[in-house]
Every structure is written in C-alpha cells, then in structure tokens.
Design a protein around this motif. Structure first.
Motif, PDB file in Angstrom:
ATOM      1  N   ARG A 128       0.828  -1.208   0.000  1.00  0.00           N
ATOM      2  CA  ARG A 128       0.000   0.000   0.000  1.00  0.00           C
ATOM      3  C   ARG A 128       0.862   1.258   0.000  1.00  0.00           C
ATOM      4  O   ARG A 128       0.568   2.235  -0.687  1.00  0.00           O
ATOM      5  N   ASP A 129       1.956   1.207   0.764  1.00  0.00           N
ATOM      6  CA  ASP A 129       2.852   2.357   0.847  1.00  0.00           C
ATOM      7  C   ASP A 129       3.515   2.622  -0.500  1.00  0.00           C
ATOM      8  O   ASP A 129       3.530   3.749  -1.006  1.00  0.00           O
ATOM      9  N   LEU A 130       4.051   1.578  -1.112  1.00  0.00           N
ATOM     10  CA  LEU A 130       4.765   1.746  -2.371  1.00  0.00           C
ATOM     11  C   LEU A 130       3.841   2.200  -3.493  1.00  0.00           C
ATOM     12  O   LEU A 130       4.264   2.933  -4.400  1.00  0.00           O
ATOM     13  N   ALA A 131       2.597   1.779  -3.423  1.00  0.00           N
ATOM     14  CA  ALA A 131       1.643   2.183  -4.465  1.00  0.00           C
ATOM     15  C   ALA A 131       1.418   3.689  -4.455  1.00  0.00           C
ATOM     16  O   ALA A 131       1.048   4.278  -5.478  1.00  0.00           O
ATOM     17  N   GLN A 132       1.623   4.339  -3.303  1.00  0.00           N
ATOM     18  CA  GLN A 132       1.415   5.781  -3.189  1.00  0.00           C
ATOM     19  C   GLN A 132       2.661   6.598  -3.543  1.00  0.00           C
ATOM     20  O   GLN A 132       2.587   7.811  -3.670  1.00  0.00           O
ATOM     21  N   ARG A 138       9.743   4.517  -5.750  1.00  0.00           N
ATOM     22  CA  ARG A 138       9.381   3.103  -5.633  1.00  0.00           C
ATOM     23  C   ARG A 138      10.467   2.215  -6.233  1.00  0.00           C
ATOM     24  O   ARG A 138      10.881   1.224  -5.633  1.00  0.00           O
ATOM     25  N   GLU A 139      10.942   2.581  -7.420  1.00  0.00           N
ATOM     26  CA  GLU A 139      11.998   1.796  -8.049  1.00  0.00           C
ATOM     27  C   GLU A 139      13.285   1.840  -7.224  1.00  0.00           C
ATOM     28  O   GLU A 139      14.022   0.855  -7.156  1.00  0.00           O
ATOM     29  N   PHE A 140      13.547   2.974  -6.614  1.00  0.00           N
ATOM     30  CA  PHE A 140      14.723   3.111  -5.754  1.00  0.00           C
ATOM     31  C   PHE A 140      14.695   2.058  -4.647  1.00  0.00           C
ATOM     32  O   PHE A 140      15.672   1.328  -4.424  1.00  0.00           O
ATOM     33  N   LEU A 141      13.590   1.953  -3.941  1.00  0.00           N
ATOM     34  CA  LEU A 141      13.467   0.980  -2.852  1.00  0.00           C
ATOM     35  C   LEU A 141      13.493  -0.451  -3.374  1.00  0.00           C
ATOM     36  O   LEU A 141      14.073  -1.343  -2.750  1.00  0.00           O
ATOM     37  N   GLN A 142      12.892  -0.690  -4.507  1.00  0.00           N
ATOM     38  CA  GLN A 142      12.867  -2.036  -5.070  1.00  0.00           C
ATOM     39  C   GLN A 142      14.269  -2.495  -5.467  1.00  0.00           C
ATOM     40  O   GLN A 142      14.638  -3.649  -5.242  1.00  0.00           O
ATOM     41  N   PHE A 186      18.258  -2.253   5.503  1.00  0.00           N
ATOM     42  CA  PHE A 186      16.830  -2.132   5.772  1.00  0.00           C
ATOM     43  C   PHE A 186      16.596  -2.336   7.264  1.00  0.00           C
ATOM     44  O   PHE A 186      17.306  -3.103   7.915  1.00  0.00           O
ATOM     45  N   ARG A 187      15.612  -1.630   7.789  1.00  0.00           N
ATOM     46  CA  ARG A 187      15.355  -1.703   9.230  1.00  0.00           C
ATOM     47  C   ARG A 187      15.018  -3.121   9.674  1.00  0.00           C
ATOM     48  O   ARG A 187      15.240  -3.488  10.815  1.00  0.00           O
ATOM     49  N   HIS A 188      14.477  -3.905   8.773  1.00  0.00           N
ATOM     50  CA  HIS A 188      14.171  -5.295   9.089  1.00  0.00           C
ATOM     51  C   HIS A 188      14.164  -6.077   7.780  1.00  0.00           C
ATOM     52  O   HIS A 188      13.745  -5.571   6.742  1.00  0.00           O
ATOM     53  N   SER A 189      14.658  -7.307   7.836  1.00  0.00           N
ATOM     54  CA  SER A 189      14.701  -8.120   6.617  1.00  0.00           C
ATOM     55  C   SER A 189      13.308  -8.342   6.042  1.00  0.00           C
ATOM     56  O   SER A 189      13.148  -8.516   4.829  1.00  0.00           O
ATOM     57  N   ALA A 190      12.293  -8.323   6.929  1.00  0.00           N
ATOM     58  CA  ALA A 190      10.924  -8.526   6.450  1.00  0.00           C
ATOM     59  C   ALA A 190      10.483  -7.382   5.545  1.00  0.00           C
ATOM     60  O   ALA A 190       9.693  -7.577   4.615  1.00  0.00           O
ATOM     61  N   LEU A 191      10.987  -6.167   5.798  1.00  0.00           N
ATOM     62  CA  LEU A 191      10.648  -5.036   4.940  1.00  0.00           C
ATOM     63  C   LEU A 191      11.242  -5.227   3.548  1.00  0.00           C
ATOM     64  O   LEU A 191      10.571  -5.001   2.536  1.00  0.00           O
ATOM     65  N   ALA A 192      12.518  -5.634   3.500  1.00  0.00           N
ATOM     66  CA  ALA A 192      13.152  -5.857   2.202  1.00  0.00           C
ATOM     67  C   ALA A 192      12.436  -6.962   1.432  1.00  0.00           C
ATOM     68  O   ALA A 192      12.203  -6.844   0.223  1.00  0.00           O
ATOM     69  N   GLN A 193      12.068  -8.028   2.132  1.00  0.00           N
ATOM     70  CA  GLN A 193      11.374  -9.127   1.471  1.00  0.00           C
ATOM     71  C   GLN A 193      10.015  -8.674   0.940  1.00  0.00           C
ATOM     72  O   GLN A 193       9.620  -9.029  -0.176  1.00  0.00           O
ATOM     73  N   ALA A 194       9.307  -7.878   1.742  1.00  0.00           N
ATOM     74  CA  ALA A 194       8.000  -7.380   1.300  1.00  0.00           C
ATOM     75  C   ALA A 194       8.134  -6.488   0.067  1.00  0.00           C
ATOM     76  O   ALA A 194       7.301  -6.530  -0.846  1.00  0.00           O
TER      77      ALA A 194
END
Length: 741
Positions: A128-132, A138-142, A186-194
């Motif tokens: 939801r966050d990335l969609a906004q 968005r590509e930067f984070l991906q 990344f603050r948590h590996s789960a964030l990177a995976q998501a």
C-alpha cells in the motif's frame, strides 16, 4: 472557520491521503495563512505527502514508540495474539503507530494470530505504501531490496547521480533504511522481502546492479559476492561460473577457506563433470575442507570426485585428488579407507608429477604416527618425482621439519621449517599456512614463543583455526587456569569442525576439569559421554579420543568404576602400543591417576617402568617423566628429590608453571567447595559488561557470541559467586575491584 483562536489541523494517516485530499488541505492552509496554525500528524515530516504543509507555524509529530510501548499498543489491538506475534509486530514496525495498527489489523483479519500472519500484514502495508510513492522512489526501494546488505555508498553513487540519490535516501531513511558500519541496511529483513515481492520482473533491476558493480576499477570480495548473487537470480550460469572462478581466486589469495569452499561447491554444482576441468576443483575443495579441519566434508568431496573419475575412465590425473583424500582419511582416523587408497595409488598408473601429492600425504601420516622407517622410505620415493616447488614439496618439507622436532632435533627442525617457508613464498596464503601451522604446534611442545605470521588471524574462517584454539586452551591448562581452558573449548566448539578437532578439544576440557577439580558445563557432558562410548566400541580406538577417554575415566572413577576400568584398560593398551600424535595433547599422568584410583597396581608398575610411548618433544618428555614419578610414588617407591626438581625445572623451561609447582603425588588437587571460585576470563568480561549496563544482546554482539552462550556464562557466574540477580553479581564484581572497600 472565522474564529480568532489559532487553527489546528489534524490529519490521520497522512501518507495514505489521495491527491484530492492533499489538494484540499493545501487550500485550507493557504486560506488561513494569516492566522496562527498548528498541524498534527502521526507521521514524520519527511514522509510522502508532507511537503505541501511547510507553511504551518508549528508541526507536532508523534515520535516512534519504544519497544515496550509498541507491544502494548499491538496487544490492545489484538489481545488474543501470542507474545511472539506481538513482539514481531513491534520489531518490524520500528515503533511507528500507523504500521503497528495496519499490521495488527491484517493479523486480526487473517484470524490466525501466528507469525505468518504478521508477514502478510507487513506485505499489505508495504504494498500500500509503495503504491502511493512516485515511480522513481518506488523503483529506488525495489532496487535496494535486491542488493545484498550492507548497501555501500559507492554502489549507490554508481546507480544514481547525487542530485537524485540524496532526496530518495532522505525520503526512505526514517521508514525503511538505517545506517550500518559499512553502508545502509533495511530496518528489518521482512521489509526488504515485502518490497521484493512488489517487483513484477526483477531481471532488469538486477542487470542494472551488475552493470554498476562491474564498473568499479577493482573488485573486492564483497563486490564479487554481490555480482554473483545478482547473476544467480538472473539465471545466467555462464556468467556466474566466470565470477565464481574470480571469487575462488580472490578467496585463496586472501586466505579465506570458508569463502573458497562456498565458491567451489557452487562451481562444482554448476559444471558438468569433465576430468581435466573438474578434478582440480574437487581437489582444491577437499584441500580447503582439510585446512578447516572438516575432514568428513573433504572425504565426501574426494569420494564423489574419485567415483566420477572412475566412471569416466580417468586414471593418470587422479593423483592430487587421492593425495587430498589420503589426508582427509588420516585426519578422520579412517585407517581402512587410508589403506585402501594406498593400495589404489600403488596399482594405478599415475603421472610421476602427481604421484608426489600422494607420497607427501603418506609422509604426513608417517610423521603423525612417528613411524621413522616408513617416513624415510617415502622420502626416498619423493626424490624420484618431479623436483619442482609444488604443494607436495611444501607438505613434505613441513612434515620433515615436524618429524625432526618430534625426534628432539630442534636445530634440524628449524632449518626444515625455513626451507618450507622459502618454498611457499609464491604460493597462496592458504598453502603458506601449512608450515606456519606446523611450526606453531612444534613451538608449543618445544616451549618456545611463536609469533603468528601477518594475516594468520584467530578466527574460525582461517585455516587450521582448531590448532590455534587447542594451543590457547592447553596454555591455560599449563598455567593452572582451568576454567579459562574449558571456556576456550566451549567457545571453539560453536564453530563447525571435524570429528578430530572436536575429539581433541573435548579431551582438553575433560583434562582441565580433572586437573583443576572444576565442574564441566552441562553442554559438554553429553558429547563427552558419547565420545567415551565411541572409544570403547572402536577397534582400534582413535588416538584423538585417548586424552578424552583417560580424563573421562578419572571423572567416572567414583561413579562408575567398571566403566572407568574398561576405559583405562583400553587407553593403556593404545598408549603402550603406539606413540600418540602430538596434536592430541595427551597428559599421561592422568592415566597414572586413574590407575591409582582403581587400585590397578600392574598398570602403575608398567607406567613407572616407562612403558607409555612418547616422542622427544620437551613437553612430551616432561609429562612422561611426571607420569613415571607419579606411578612410582603410588606403588610405594621413592623418587629422589633431585629427579622431582629436575622435572619441575623442565616444566618451568617450557612455560608450564602448574606442572612445575605441583608435586607428582598431587597432580590432581582436591576440588574446592563453595561458590567462591574465581570467574573465568569470558565470565569476567561478561560481568564487566553487565556492570556497564549492557543487555545480554549487546554483550553477545560485543563478544561475537550467541545470546544463549552469554546466558550460560551468566548462570555459571551466578553459581561461582553465589549471586541470585544481576545487581548482586555487579555488586560482587565492584567489591572484587576494591577488596579493601
């Protein structure tokens, strides 16, 4: 709206505002720009959507919750969730109220209340966050989510110019990224995976990363690992093999056998077997495992390579692989396999140059078995082979040096060690470590100081790390620091090692427990029991278990006399039939101590007569003499004071003050009672950090230990000083620093 009071605008979930709502808020702010205005949001100022509110007079932003507050909020939202779920929500949300609520709502909607539902909640929030976000952000984070951490600033600058990079970093810093020692995480590996799961097609991004990394002038090992990870995800096997070869070369040059092992295992996995190309890989991989004292892994690799060579009817070029196989079989004390390989090499047509590898491995075995006749025969055979400076020549020269040292010829040994080092000057550091390691062991038994060469670190990733740790533990024993010796063993056994290394380390710990009258940690009791059982049921029993079996017999002499007697009988038979290898660190006086406890006068007489075999190292001679003196006294015979004093002087000369000061009849002092025993070195370090206010997790990170290991050391410290809480432990520690107070 025309009130004279200051205007307050409060917005919930500002980052989820749609463009129309944001435009409305901007118009409201412009409308009341001439009035005092305050803006309240649950988000920080650098969140998406905030930029339009820079005209506000004051911005009130809720800070991230502490861990405990975050857990309380999550618990209030899903009271029936497990503690693990609540803790995980607090962890991955980084204390952000909006994320806590969103993830908790997803967990509650899923109805499972399990850890898996937390992951689903994170994916929903991130998607939801990335969609906004704007496309570039968005590509930067991906792209960052596809890069192995830490993400270095150098790589980021190759992917984006500074003008675009800095705003995107700032926008991502609070929510997703944090800084580490060598870059961004990344603050948590789960964030990177998501985030990765939001990428429709990864390959274009990965190709872009590969291009950025390969543009660097020089590729360090982390760069090569980064490239290989991206190539593997792209499925380009040919390119991956190319970079795996580069990584293997860099790992070998940098003396990193663990990294070399990973690179070679992957190369073998990807490469169809071809004798000319594959056999050198199998040989190099097995040698790396041997250097890490993981002989069982080396045997697996050699067996597989030899089977494939047989199927492809390859014989002439299998010499180096058989040589490595022989080394692994000898270290694993698998004498049947060793003898079979000797017969195979004798009956197979192997190139003379490659035959040298086999001969040098057998020379090492003859040296270890203290078989001078076989050693000299093999040395003559080696002279008929190619005389170039090869690995075989290195191994042979080092073995000859160590054999000379075992025979008591120190000057001859030093000359051979110097020759071995001369040969290795052009070899990778991993090969240079062979004579260095053997001289380090010889120096200990000779009682001389030995400075590790540059690049030879006390780290589990280094070759022959086990011997360095074993010598460290034995030096602690020699100085009477028995708790430190046991602690060194416990720390060393955390790392992956072969059965030989494990057996020897356990034997050192058991010997320290007997000599010092101290308790062994529970973590060692089951492995000791299993190893003693292995010694009893093996025929012939492995030499690596000789010290362990002897010490275990002493520990069990009062609890299980029949087991103790059986262990002593078998240990005595082994000790009187062959000379134990130096690297098992045997202490023969413990066998005499066991014989005394069991009333075995016949064995005592044999020990007093000098029937136990030993080499001519100063350490071995002094311990052999101590055992004969102990046995003689136990049989009621007298030992001249001059002999006792002479042996004490010998122990002093080799840096073993404990054995120098303790009388032969008191080689096993009575166990001290109570909890007043001093702390071990590691326990002192941990208590000092506790007194500085460190948590268990912080201590574990500082000392490179697991939290469970830290907890075990703290429990031991509690028992030693009679404390029942951390505050009492700290109080004891502070008193110990100032006894007068």
């Amino acid at each position: 709206m025309l009130l004279d009071w200051p205007t307050l605008i409060a917005v919930d979930d500002i980052q989820w505002c749609d463009p129309e709502s944001l435009a409305l808020l901007e118009r409201l702010i412009e409308r009341f720009a001439d009035r005092p205005l305050a803006f309240v949001s649950v988000e920080r100022q650098n969140e998406p959507g905030w930029d339009g509110f820079g005209q506000s007079d004051e911005a009130i932003v809720l800070e991230a919750f502490s861990s405990s507050d975050a857990e309380r909020l999550a618990r209030s939202l899903i009271p029936n969730a497990s503690d693990n779920v609540i803790a995980r929500i607090a962890e991955v949300s980084a204390g952000r109220a909006i994320d806590i609520v969103a993830i908790a709502e997803s967990v509650e909607a899923a109805g499972a209340g399990e850890i898996g539902s937390v992951a689903s909640g994170i994916r929903a929030v991130v998607a939801r966050d990335l969609a906004q976000l704007p496309l570039a952000q968005r590509e930067f984070l991906q792209i960052l989510a596809l890069i192995e951490e830490p993400i270095t600033p150098e790589l980021l600058h190759r992917l984006w110019d500074e003008e675009r990079l800095l705003p995107m970093l700032e926008a991502s810093a609070e929510r997703y990224l944090t800084t580490g020692t060598n870059g961004f995480l990344f603050r948590h590996s789960a964030l990177a995976q998501a985030i990765r799961e939001t990428i429709p097609i990864e390959i274009p991004y990965r190709r872009r990363i590969i291009s950025a990394v390969t543009k660097q002038a020089t590729l360090a090992i982390p760069d090569l690992e980064q490239i290989i990870a991206q190539i593997r995800a792209c499925g380009d096997t040919t390119l991956e093999l190319d970079y795996l070869e580069r990584l293997a070369g860099a790992a070998s040059a940098a003396n990193e056998p663990l990294l070399l092992v990973r690179a070679l295992e992957r190369r073998i996995e990807l490469t169809p077997f071809n004798a000319n190309d594959s056999l050198p890989l199998y040989t190099q991989l097995s040698m790396a495992y041997n250097s890490l004292n993981r002989e069982r892994e080396a045997i697996r690799v050699c067996s597989s390579g030899l089977n494939l060579a047989t199927l492809s009817h390859t014989q002439k070029t299998i010499g180096p692989l058989i040589g490595s196989y022989l080394m692994a079989a000898w270290l694993a004390e698998d004498r049947d396999t060793f003898d079979y390989l000797c017969l195979l090499s004798d009956s197979t047509r192997i190139e003379k140059h490659d035959k040298a590898q086999i001969i040098s491995a057998r020379m090492y075995a003859a040296m270890d078995a203290f078989d001078e006749t076989m050693f000299l025969h093999l040395k003559t055979e080696l002279l008929d082979c190619d005389g170039e400076f090869t690995l075989a020549q290195v191994r042979a020269a080092a073995s000859e040096a160590f054999f000379a040292a075992r025979k008591g010829n120190q000057s001859e040994a030093m000359a051979h060690f110097a020759r071995a080092r001369q040969i290795t000057r052009t070899f990778p550091k991993m090969v240079q470590a062979i004579p260095d390691n053997m001289e380090m062991i010889a120096a200990f038994f000779q009682g001389r100081e030995y400075e590790l060469p540059v690049g030879f670190a006390d780290a589990a990733s280094q070759p022959f790390y086990f011997y360095l740790r074993a010598i460290t533990a034995m030096k602690a024993v020699a100085n009477g620091h028995f708790a430190d010796a046991i602690e060194c063993v416990v720390d060393s056994l955390v790392f992956d090692s072969g059965s030989y290394a494990r057996n020897v380390l356990l034997g050192i710990a058991a010997s320290a427990a007997v000599l010092g009258g101290v308790d062994l940690p529970k973590s060692l009791l089951d492995p000791l029991s299993a190893a003693a059982a292995q010694f009893m049921h093996s025929s012939p029993p492995p030499h690596s278990l000789l010290p362990l079996a002897t010490a275990y017999a002493a520990l069990q002499s009062r609890r299980d006399a029949s087991l103790s007697r059986a262990l002593v009988t078998k240990a005595a038979a082994l000790w009187t039939s062959s000379t134990p290898p130096s690297g098992v660190f045997a202490i023969p006086a413990l066998l005499a101590r066991c014989a005394t406890s069991l009333g075995d006068r016949d064995l005592l007489l044999r020990i007093a007569h000098g029937d136990l075999k030993a080499d001519r190292f100063p350490w071995s001679l002094a311990h052999h003499q101590l055992a004969t003196q102990f046995a003689a006294l136990a049989c009621g015979n007298s030992v001249p004071k001059a002999e006792l004093d002479a042996n004490a002087a010998a122990f002093t000369a080799i840096g073993a003050p404990f054995f120098a000061t303790v009388h032969a009849s008191h080689v096993m002092p009575k166990k001290e009672k109570g909890n007043g025993s001093r702390l071990s070195r590691r326990e002192r370090e941990i208590v000092e950090l506790i007194s500085a206010g460190r948590t268990n997790r912080e201590i574990a990170i500082t000392l490179s230990l697991s939290e469970r290991t830290v907890e075990g050391h703290i429990a031991n410290a509690f028992n030693r000083v009679g404390a029942s809480s951390r505050s009492q432990l700290v109080a004891w520690y502070l008193r110990s620093l100032n006894p007068v107070a």
